[in-house]
Write an enzyme that holds these catalytic residues in place. Structure first.
Site, mmCIF file in Angstrom:
data_model
loop_
_atom_site.group_PDB
_atom_site.id
_atom_site.type_symbol
_atom_site.label_atom_id
_atom_site.label_comp_id
_atom_site.label_asym_id
_atom_site.label_seq_id
_atom_site.Cartn_x
_atom_site.Cartn_y
_atom_site.Cartn_z
ATOM 1 N N HIS A 148 0.828 -1.130 0.036
ATOM 2 C CA HIS A 148 -0.080 -0.047 -0.003
ATOM 3 C C HIS A 148 0.838 1.217 0.107
ATOM 4 C CE1 HIS A 148 -2.901 2.851 1.766
ATOM 5 N NE2 HIS A 148 -4.032 2.110 1.337
ATOM 6 N N ASP A 225 3.262 -4.562 7.951
ATOM 7 C CA ASP A 225 2.031 -3.876 7.629
ATOM 8 C C ASP A 225 1.004 -4.954 7.763
ATOM 9 O OD1 ASP A 225 -0.398 -2.466 7.034
ATOM 10 O OD2 ASP A 225 0.563 -1.848 5.009
ATOM 11 N N GLN A 228 -4.421 -5.187 6.528
ATOM 12 C CA GLN A 228 -5.160 -6.136 5.854
ATOM 13 C C GLN A 228 -5.161 -7.483 6.261
ATOM 14 O OE1 GLN A 228 -7.657 -5.137 3.837
ATOM 15 N NE2 GLN A 228 -8.291 -7.172 3.134
ATOM 16 N N LYS A 251 -10.261 -0.762 10.020
ATOM 17 C CA LYS A 251 -10.270 -2.373 9.129
ATOM 18 C C LYS A 251 -10.802 -3.486 10.015
ATOM 19 C CE LYS A 251 -7.737 -2.563 5.638
ATOM 20 N NZ LYS A 251 -7.255 -2.560 4.339
ATOM 21 N N CYS A 389 -4.779 2.269 -4.004
ATOM 22 C CA CYS A 389 -3.471 2.703 -3.047
ATOM 23 C C CYS A 389 -2.446 1.892 -3.432
ATOM 24 C CB CYS A 389 -3.800 3.230 -1.963
ATOM 25 S SG CYS A 389 -4.645 4.326 -1.580
#
Ligand code: PMP
Length: 431
Positions: A148, A225, A228, A251, A389
């Site tokens: 991202h 990261d 997600q 999220k 993104c």
């Protein structure tokens, strides 16, 4: 192999498969879950909402909405510095939320949990602070090609500031990161590897544990990261042994404006503060300042305590359902969805990694992703279109964007059938 043994294996396999399906269907009470999310009862253009934009943000269960109202109607007060009842209550709830997050990702200590605005701010914090301390001229930062923008741009900015280099770790056309490729990129100048746990545009689950093991053999730090990932698969920061892990509250069924940074204590101790202001100080004179202990050193200003407390409510809610149950059910949705959508004429999946979760990205021959998304919208189906993104991902495939259907555990196979029917109509309209 003799045929009779083959039969037996197939029968056992089918039985096992059924067992698995039954287990996951039984452990997810989909009607109950859907009724926990008031927004799912909304009608869009007079049609029932089909919400497949969960990789952009997730919907909020009633317990999270109630928690926000509770904070603001019962004990809203600035935390940490008050002597009165409400300030103490808000402080206790906030610090309890830190413990909830610590337990959820299995961090060793609660002081390793820092609250930020979201994954983006979390990565900026790490890039700025870690970079300030450890990155120098000609050093290298390995960033995967499937990040991202929020896990690429902060590193570009840091590299520019320190005259360091950002090194691209390319993925394969299936959307997988290969460990051998990584090994070839590592040099004595590599300081940190930044990679996502799950790709938001391809759905790939990356082999983070193996990546971290390789990195640590070379004394390289790793930032994962998890924006997600945490809502879909079990996250255990001690087991994976990552140095830093970030995610966003919105999220994972929590509010917007709140996110989490995990960092190993000894690294956070050595790193300089990210922002200056109230809360992050120990003593201030006009000439100099000494800084607060962890985690407050990295939490300048009035913290977003209301959303922090509501984030803990979201985490408790999904923990009660069980992240393993969620993962099993969502995996079923993903395979069902891929099995259905592959029958749409001209449809091509973007991202076909073996290990995936909850994201189906695709294009249809001759159609622009925006057109597909806009027509689906008129049917009450919310998907995301464009680059998500992740422009370098689109550049890799030579495309301008994709249509992305992303699932949560409140979605159903019936909703996937609606997406399938909708896409057939789109194809007919443009034929
Ligand atoms: N990383 C990934 C993988 C994401 O999917 C997102 C959000 N789509 C982010 C980082 C950034 O999260 P936020 O905008 O909430 O800071």
């Amino acid at each position: 192999m003799q045929a009779k043994y083959l039969d037996k294996i197939i029968v056992t396999f089918v039985l096992e498969l059924n067992k698995e399906l039954i287990t996951s269907e039984m452990s997810i009470d989909i009607q109950k879950i859907r009724s926990d999310f008031p927004i799912l009862a909304e009608k869009i253009y007079n049609k029932p909402l089909v919400y497949f934009d969960n990789a952009a943000t997730t919907q909020k269960p009633q317990v999270v909405l109630d928690k926000l109202i509770e904070v603001y109607t019962k004990y809203n007060s600035n935390i940490h510095r008050g002597v009165h009842f409400m300030s103490n209550k808000a402080t206790v709830e906030t610090e309890e939320a830190r413990n909830v997050v610590q337990k959820f990702i299995n961090a060793n200590q609660s002081c390793e949990i820092i609250f930020a605005r979201g994954a983006t701010e979390g990565i900026n914090l790490i890039a700025q602070s870690f970079g300030e301390k450890y990155i120098f001229e000609n050093d290298e930062i390995i960033v995967s090609e499937m990040e991202h923008h929020s896990n690429l741009v902060p590193w570009q900015m840091m590299a520019q500031k320190k005259k360091a280099k950002v090194i691209k770790w390319e993925f394969t056309d299936a959307g997988e990161l290969e460990l051998d490729t990584l090994k070839n990129l590592i040099t004595s100048k590599t300081k940190i590897i930044a990679v996502n746990h799950v790709s938001n545009s391809l759905g790939t689950i990356n082999p983070v544990k193996e990546i971290i093991e390789i990195a640590h053999q070379h004394n390289i730090k790793v930032l994962i990261d998890g924006a997600q990932a945490v809502q879909h698969i079990k996250t255990d920061v001690q087991d994976m042994d990552c140095d830093f892990y970030v995610f966003s509250g919105h999220k994972i069924y929590g509010p917007t404006g709140i996110g989490v940074v995990y960092g190993k204590e000894h690294l956070l101790e050595e790193m300089p503060p990210y922002q200056g202001g109230g809360e992050m100080i120990e003593n201030v004179s006009f000439e100099e300042t000494t800084f607060n202990k962890l985690p407050f050193k990295f939490e300048a200003g009035t913290p977003n305590y209301a959303d922090t407390i509501a984030l803990a409510a979201a985490i408790k809610y999904i923990s009660e359902i069980g992240i393993d149950n969620i993962a099993a059910y969502e995996s079923e949705l993903l395979h069902y969805g891929e099995g259905k959508l592959k029958n749409i004429p001209g449809l091509k999946f973007i991202g076909t990694a073996k290990n995936k979760t909850s994201v189906i990205s695709f294009n249809i021959d001759g159609l622009h992703s925006y057109d597909v998304g806009m027509i689906l919208d008129k049917m009450g189906i919310a998907v995301r279109t464009g680059t998500h993104c992740t422009e370098p991902v689109m550049i890799h495939y030579g495309i301008t964007g994709t249509v992305r259907a992303s699932f949560a555990f409140y979605n159903t196979k019936e909703e996937i059938d609606k997406l399938y029917d909708g896409l057939l109509k789109v194809v007919e309209m443009f034929a």
